[in-house]
Design a protein around this motif. Structure first.
Motif, PDB file in Angstrom:
ATOM      1  N   ASP A  46       0.824  -1.216   0.000  1.00 20.41           N
ATOM      2  CA  ASP A  46       0.000   0.000   0.000  1.00 20.41           C
ATOM      3  C   ASP A  46       0.856   1.263   0.000  1.00 20.41           C
ATOM      4  O   ASP A  46       0.425   2.316  -0.488  1.00 20.41           O
ATOM      5  CB  ASP A  46      -0.913   0.003   1.228  1.00 20.41           C
ATOM      6  N   ALA A  47       2.050   1.163   0.544  1.00 17.36           N
ATOM      7  CA  ALA A  47       2.920   2.338   0.640  1.00 17.36           C
ATOM      8  C   ALA A  47       3.650   2.641  -0.668  1.00 17.36           C
ATOM      9  O   ALA A  47       4.253   3.713  -0.810  1.00 17.36           O
ATOM     10  CB  ALA A  47       3.938   2.135   1.762  1.00 17.36           C
ATOM     11  N   LEU A  48       3.583   1.731  -1.638  1.00 17.24           N
ATOM     12  CA  LEU A  48       4.266   1.921  -2.908  1.00 17.24           C
ATOM     13  C   LEU A  48       3.484   2.872  -3.806  1.00 17.24           C
ATOM     14  O   LEU A  48       2.264   3.023  -3.680  1.00 17.24           O
ATOM     15  CB  LEU A  48       4.442   0.579  -3.626  1.00 17.24           C
ATOM     16  N   SER A  49       4.184   3.469  -4.748  1.00 15.24           N
ATOM     17  CA  SER A  49       3.498   4.267  -5.765  1.00 15.24           C
ATOM     18  C   SER A  49       2.802   3.318  -6.743  1.00 15.24           C
ATOM     19  O   SER A  49       3.140   2.129  -6.813  1.00 15.24           O
ATOM     20  CB  SER A  49       4.501   5.133  -6.530  1.00 15.24           C
ATOM     21  N   GLY A  50       1.845   3.867  -7.513  1.00 10.49           N
ATOM     22  CA  GLY A  50       1.100   3.032  -8.462  1.00 10.49           C
ATOM     23  C   GLY A  50       1.986   2.282  -9.437  1.00 10.49           C
ATOM     24  O   GLY A  50       1.862   1.059  -9.583  1.00 10.49           O
ATOM     25  N   PRO A  51       2.915   2.957 -10.123  1.00  8.52           N
ATOM     26  CA  PRO A  51       3.786   2.255 -11.081  1.00  8.52           C
ATOM     27  C   PRO A  51       4.659   1.183 -10.430  1.00  8.52           C
ATOM     28  O   PRO A  51       4.906   0.134 -11.011  1.00  8.52           O
ATOM     29  CB  PRO A  51       4.627   3.380 -11.674  1.00  8.52           C
ATOM     30  N   GLU A  52       5.143   1.467  -9.192  1.00 12.27           N
ATOM     31  CA  GLU A  52       5.988   0.481  -8.505  1.00 12.27           C
ATOM     32  C   GLU A  52       5.181  -0.779  -8.183  1.00 12.27           C
ATOM     33  O   GLU A  52       5.663  -1.902  -8.370  1.00 12.27           O
ATOM     34  CB  GLU A  52       6.543   1.084  -7.212  1.00 12.27           C
ATOM     35  N   LEU A  53       3.954  -0.586  -7.705  1.00 12.30           N
ATOM     36  CA  LEU A  53       3.107  -1.729  -7.360  1.00 12.30           C
ATOM     37  C   LEU A  53       2.755  -2.538  -8.602  1.00 12.30           C
ATOM     38  O   LEU A  53       2.809  -3.779  -8.592  1.00 12.30           O
ATOM     39  CB  LEU A  53       1.831  -1.251  -6.663  1.00 12.30           C
ATOM     40  N   VAL A  54       2.399  -1.867  -9.695  1.00 17.60           N
ATOM     41  CA  VAL A  54       2.049  -2.558 -10.936  1.00 17.60           C
ATOM     42  C   VAL A  54       3.230  -3.367 -11.461  1.00 17.60           C
ATOM     43  O   VAL A  54       3.066  -4.500 -11.938  1.00 17.60           O
ATOM     44  CB  VAL A  54       1.555  -1.554 -12.007  1.00 17.60           C
ATOM     45  N   ALA A  55       4.433  -2.815 -11.361  1.00 14.11           N
ATOM     46  CA  ALA A  55       5.619  -3.524 -11.837  1.00 14.11           C
ATOM     47  C   ALA A  55       5.827  -4.828 -11.059  1.00 14.11           C
ATOM     48  O   ALA A  55       6.134  -5.873 -11.644  1.00 14.11           O
ATOM     49  CB  ALA A  55       6.847  -2.624 -11.710  1.00 14.11           C
ATOM     50  N   ILE A  56       5.660  -4.754  -9.738  1.00 15.67           N
ATOM     51  CA  ILE A  56       5.809  -5.960  -8.911  1.00 15.67           C
ATOM     52  C   ILE A  56       4.710  -6.969  -9.251  1.00 15.67           C
ATOM     53  O   ILE A  56       4.964  -8.169  -9.440  1.00 15.67           O
ATOM     54  CB  ILE A  56       5.766  -5.593  -7.420  1.00 15.67           C
ATOM     55  N   GLN A  57       3.466  -6.483  -9.349  1.00 11.79           N
ATOM     56  CA  GLN A  57       2.336  -7.379  -9.655  1.00 11.79           C
ATOM     57  C   GLN A  57       2.492  -8.020 -11.030  1.00 11.79           C
ATOM     58  O   GLN A  57       2.178  -9.213 -11.202  1.00 11.79           O
ATOM     59  CB  GLN A  57       1.017  -6.600  -9.591  1.00 11.79           C
ATOM     60  N   ASN A  58       2.961  -7.270 -12.007  1.00  9.11           N
ATOM     61  CA  ASN A  58       3.113  -7.830 -13.359  1.00  9.11           C
ATOM     62  C   ASN A  58       4.107  -8.990 -13.373  1.00  9.11           C
ATOM     63  O   ASN A  58       3.902  -9.990 -14.063  1.00  9.11           O
ATOM     64  CB  ASN A  58       3.560  -6.740 -14.340  1.00  9.11           C
ATOM     65  N   GLY A  59       5.184  -8.864 -12.617  1.00  8.14           N
ATOM     66  CA  GLY A  59       6.139  -9.958 -12.535  1.00  8.14           C
ATOM     67  C   GLY A  59       5.520 -11.197 -11.915  1.00  8.14           C
ATOM     68  O   GLY A  59       5.726 -12.329 -12.386  1.00  8.14           O
ATOM     69  N   GLU A  60       4.734 -11.000 -10.856  1.00 11.92           N
ATOM     70  CA  GLU A  60       4.084 -12.123 -10.171  1.00 11.92           C
ATOM     71  C   GLU A  60       2.999 -12.743 -11.056  1.00 11.92           C
ATOM     72  O   GLU A  60       2.883 -13.971 -11.156  1.00 11.92           O
ATOM     73  CB  GLU A  60       3.491 -11.635  -8.851  1.00 11.92           C
ATOM     74  N   LEU A  61       2.189 -11.888 -11.691  1.00 11.54           N
ATOM     75  CA  LEU A  61       1.107 -12.389 -12.551  1.00 11.54           C
ATOM     76  C   LEU A  61       1.647 -13.062 -13.805  1.00 11.54           C
ATOM     77  O   LEU A  61       1.007 -13.966 -14.353  1.00 11.54           O
ATOM     78  CB  LEU A  61       0.164 -11.239 -12.927  1.00 11.54           C
ATOM     79  N   ASN A  62       2.803 -12.639 -14.272  1.00 13.24           N
ATOM     80  CA  ASN A  62       3.413 -13.302 -15.426  1.00 13.24           C
ATOM     81  C   ASN A  62       3.750 -14.754 -15.105  1.00 13.24           C
ATOM     82  O   ASN A  62       3.588 -15.647 -15.949  1.00 13.24           O
ATOM     83  CB  ASN A  62       4.676 -12.556 -15.850  1.00 13.24           C
ATOM     84  N   ALA A  63       4.192 -15.007 -13.873  1.00 17.96           N
ATOM     85  CA  ALA A  63       4.473 -16.381 -13.452  1.00 17.96           C
ATOM     86  C   ALA A  63       3.193 -17.214 -13.437  1.00 17.96           C
ATOM     87  O   ALA A  63       3.171 -18.366 -13.884  1.00 17.96           O
ATOM     88  CB  ALA A  63       5.131 -16.380 -12.069  1.00 17.96           C
ATOM     89  N   VAL A  64       2.105 -16.628 -12.917  1.00 19.42           N
ATOM     90  CA  VAL A  64       0.806 -17.316 -12.902  1.00 19.42           C
ATOM     91  C   VAL A  64       0.362 -17.648 -14.322  1.00 19.42           C
ATOM     92  O   VAL A  64      -0.007 -18.786 -14.644  1.00 19.42           O
ATOM     93  CB  VAL A  64      -0.256 -16.438 -12.202  1.00 19.42           C
TER      94      VAL A  64
END
Length: 481
Positions: free
Chosen positions: A188-206
């Motif tokens: 929650d403390a991350l900026s929008g682009p930072e959070l999306v970048a982390i999520q994209n890496g995780e979702l790419n694995a899924v």
């Protein structure tokens, strides 16, 4: 010569390769089923979801997917063939897995849109699994001597837990290991682009894991399409749903079989869906890793988790000895998934042991004993502390190993021409997973403890015990008395 064993062959002569293809379906549909179980833990971390919201994955899987498509699948195979039903189911599954890619792309627009698109992809995938299971279970059950039908189905179902184990290993190695260990508050403390970048890496694995599954299913689709498949016993294409359901509703054994199956599948998914969360909470894996400081090394994480309790420590030592270091945990979710893997190993062993025991012990007696033992183990999971509760959940998996095919076989006895439509009722009963896991998620959130939520499978196993101890023992199958 014509011996009694020849007369009651488990698999009819001359159809070994088609039977192998059919049995491979029991393996392949377990892979996404159990990958999706671990996706609750993955999406909870990736998108910071509550237990109630993550349980919607199971609602889409089992209520909308399995619950709504089993009967249309049964009508389809009644009008066409079992082979057509198998191909339709596989085709829907393949489509669902390929839809994971646009779900990944949607995260660039918004996280809720991405989650909704993943839910739609999962819905299509599980609609296909519903049609596939409706076709394959009834096909194997009808493909040979009725005397060996329950054993034959148990044999094919014996390969289901291997698929379940494969699904968990795939998600453990290729998905859970890729999750960022940041908590919901830290995200929650991350900026929008930072959070999306982390999520994209995780979702790419899924997404990659499901796309590869889709390719494997496509190969199996082509093999079955070009293979001449055997005819089952009932080739009657006539369809009178009203008359069929009227007969089935009067069959007390069938009706209670469907009820027992509803609660069994609900109990199974309830036990497995939250076992990662349960182990994480009971053994405080997040706290153990947090105690190592910021950005701990993998060796430090493994070293700390190794001494939490002895069985997992032994499992880590064994995986190192055989060179499977990829199974060593890097996150709290992976540490929890270790117990899921060990539970599935017990499930695999239990399925083969129970199939063998059925040569000497009546299936209904095995079902009674193991359902009652499951109640006891559920109570230990509710009131036990630390690793004893985790061990109890693992033990439940061993008990559950024979339940689905045995309830199916007992409930389907003597149905004759109604077998195809009746089979859809048994598969629709899988919708129990949606209701029971949703109730379990709500109880967990409201009570603030996942332990209390295990009253849900405890009650479900009591209902299965009632069926096996009473109705299933009746020799009057079709008169409703």
């Amino acid at each position: 010569m014509n011996t009694n064993s020849e007369k009651h062959r488990l698999v009819p002569a001359g159809i070994i390769f088609p039977f192998i293809l059919l049995t491979s379906l029991f393996f392949i549909w377990a892979v996404p089923n159990n990958m999706t179980d671990t996706m609750l833990a993955a999406f909870k971390r990736i998108m910071s979801l509550s237990d109630t919201r993550t349980a919607w994955i199971q609602v889409v899987c089992y209520l909308l997917g399995y619950g709504c498509f089993a009967l249309p699948g049964a009508i389809f195979i009644k009008k066409h063939t079992y082979k057509s039903g198998v191909l339709l189911g596989l085709g829907l599954c393949i489509t669902g897995t390929f839809l994971f890619y646009p779900a990944l792309l949607a995260n660039g627009i918004s996280s809720p849109l991405s989650f909704a698109t993943y839910l739609f992809a999962i819905f299509v995938l599980f609609a296909g699994l519903s049609v596939l299971e409706t076709s394959a279970n009834a096909y194997v059950y009808s493909l040979g001597d009725p005397v060996t039908a329950t054993r034959r189905l148990n044999f094919s179902q014996s390969f289901n837990p291997f698929g379940a184990l494969t699904g968990v290993l795939v998600s453990q190695i290729f998905v859970l290991s890729q999750l960022n260990t940041m908590t919901a508050a830290e995200r929650d403390a991350l900026s929008g682009p930072e959070l999306v970048a982390i999520q994209n890496g995780e979702l790419n694995a899924v997404t990659t894991a499901y796309l590869i599954l889709g390719v494997v299913m496509l190969v199996l689709f082509l093999l079955i399409y070009f293979t001449s498949m055997p005819k089952a016993q009932d080739e009657d294409k006539s369809l009178d749903l009203k008359a069929t359901w009227a007969r089935l509703k009067k069959n007390k054994n069938y009706v209670w079989g469907v009820i027992a199956q509803f609660f069994y599948v609900g109990a199974q998914i309830a036990v497995w869906s939250f076992i990662i969360r349960y182990a994480m909470q009971q053994l405080n894996f997040d706290g153990v890793i947090a105690g190592l400081g910021a950005n701990p090394s993998q060796d430090a994480i493994i070293g700390a988790l190794r001494v939490v309790e002895p069985i997992a420590g032994g499992f880590y030592a064994f995986t190192e000895a055989i060179g499977l270091d990829v199974l060593l945990p890097r996150t709290a979710e992976q540490a929890g998934a270790t117990y899921y893997i060990m539970s599935l190993l017990l499930f695999v062993i239990g399925r083969f042991v129970c199939t063998w025991l059925m040569k000497y012990i009546r299936p209904v007696n095995l079902l009674s004993a193991l359902s009652l033992l499951s109640v006891v183990l559920s109570l230990i999971a509710i009131y036990g502390q630390g690793f004893w509760g985790v061990y109890a959940l693992m033990g439940i998996s061993g008990c559950m190993s024979l339940m689905f095919p045995t309830i199916y076989g007992l409930g389907m006895r003597g149905l004759g021409e109604d077998t195809k439509i009746a089979g859809s009722g048994m598969v629709m009963a899988i919708a129990g997973a949606a209701l029971l896991t949703q109730i379990q998620g709500i109880l967990s959130d409201q009570a603030g403890s996942i332990n209390f939520a295990y009253w849900v499978p405890a009650i479900a196993f009591l209902i299965i015990a009632f069926y096996s101890l009473t109705v299933a023992r009746s020799k009057k199958l079709g008169n409703g008395k």
